[in-house]
Design an enzyme around this catalytic site. Sequence first.
Site, PDB file in Angstrom:
ATOM      1  CB  SER A  52     -39.211  64.837  29.136  1.00 27.40           C
ATOM      2  OG  SER A  52     -38.116  64.066  29.588  1.00 27.40           O
TER       3      SER A  52
ATOM      4  CG  HIS B  33     -35.670  66.999  32.261  1.00 28.75           C
ATOM      5  ND1 HIS B  33     -36.009  66.147  33.300  1.00 28.75           N
ATOM      6  CD2 HIS B  33     -36.229  66.482  31.142  1.00 28.75           C
ATOM      7  CE1 HIS B  33     -36.738  65.147  32.830  1.00 28.75           C
ATOM      8  NE2 HIS B  33     -36.892  65.327  31.528  1.00 28.75           N
TER       9      HIS B  33
ATOM     10  CG  ASP C 165     -34.309  67.002  36.312  1.00 25.82           C
ATOM     11  OD1 ASP C 165     -33.470  66.350  35.669  1.00 25.82           O
ATOM     12  OD2 ASP C 165     -35.373  67.434  35.817  1.00 25.82           O
TER      13      ASP C 165
END
Length: 387
Positions: A129, A367, A364
């Site tokens: 990702s 990312h 998070d």
Amino acid sequence: MAFFAIFNPCVCVLISVISFNFLLLASSVRPVHPIITNPHHRQPVHRSNHSQCALFMGSWVRDETYPIYQASSCPRIIDPEFNCQMYGRPDSNYLKYRWKPANCELPRFNGLEFLLRMRGKTVMFVGDSLGRNQWESLICMTWSAVQRSATELITRDPLYTFKFLDYGVDLSFYRAPYLVDVDAVGGRRVLKLEDISKNARAWMTADVLMFNTGHWWTHKGSLKGWDMMESGGSLHEEMDRLVALNTGLKTWARWADSHVESTNTRIFFQSVSPTHYNPSEWSAGTTSIGKSCYGETSPMSGSAYPGIYPSQMKVIDMVIREMRHPAYILDITTLSAMRKDAHPSIYTGDLSPGQRAHPDHSADCSHWCLPGLPDTWNQLFYTALLF
């Protein structure tokens, strides 16, 4: 040449013939790369890992002209997990930083120039990702320069392609978090450390390949993407993860070496993207038991890597050094480690209101927001590829 033409036509003809033959000889021993480089740059910023410009050593400087696009102008592309502004991030200072190498200036990304010089080519990101994070960034950076251009988005998991139809340029992402194959055998997911043939079929026709892997090799429990590992003809329920990574990367490296020898493909490898779950890495004396980047709004200073350097990166470095045709390492690890402020934190579409209320457990910090840090990765990629 004009001087000889006036005073001695015979000498002019002789020199012209010699010059033409010399050019033919030169072209026969120095193949022309299919990607257009810029003839107007007398002193290229960067050509290889041995450039005079240390692209990946430097500092973050504030620049009010950034970002080069807005999230609202790229609505079809940015995933909810990366779209921090849409999901309520209240600050915007993290968008105002530009990476400045210590001994040179990076060319500003120009989406139109990128398309013109990559006309008819396919650029493919392969990995996890974080690779998708970078792929979406490059689409938005490029599209912001040609918003009236015809485009098409094709999604056929694990392959996603954004087409700039007027230029014949495809930007693709192929989801393969381990690079090597994962096959279903008897109802179980088997990570085949010595087989890459199934995944690689999707990459064969790309002109430029950007690979990444690292994070998924450390996942445990329900986060694992496999049930068994296969190596040396045997199945293993568990093995040393760095040993597994080393075996898988050597399989990838053998494929890459053989592929480069038979094609004009340019191969890049993005270094491991850091996480920011441990405040003690950037705040000396911190006693918080929380594991979160929540509330961080500015980069770290300094040039040394904060905390413990990713062990996966040491394996990646070693394997690539041993390749016959080493991939270009886009070394974003340390410069990204300074950007504790650039993660989605709780401002992501992947979280419920209840989860957002507990950032220590749900933020998070792996990312990156878009616009944001991956735009710098692509500015470096653009520089390394075309200058």
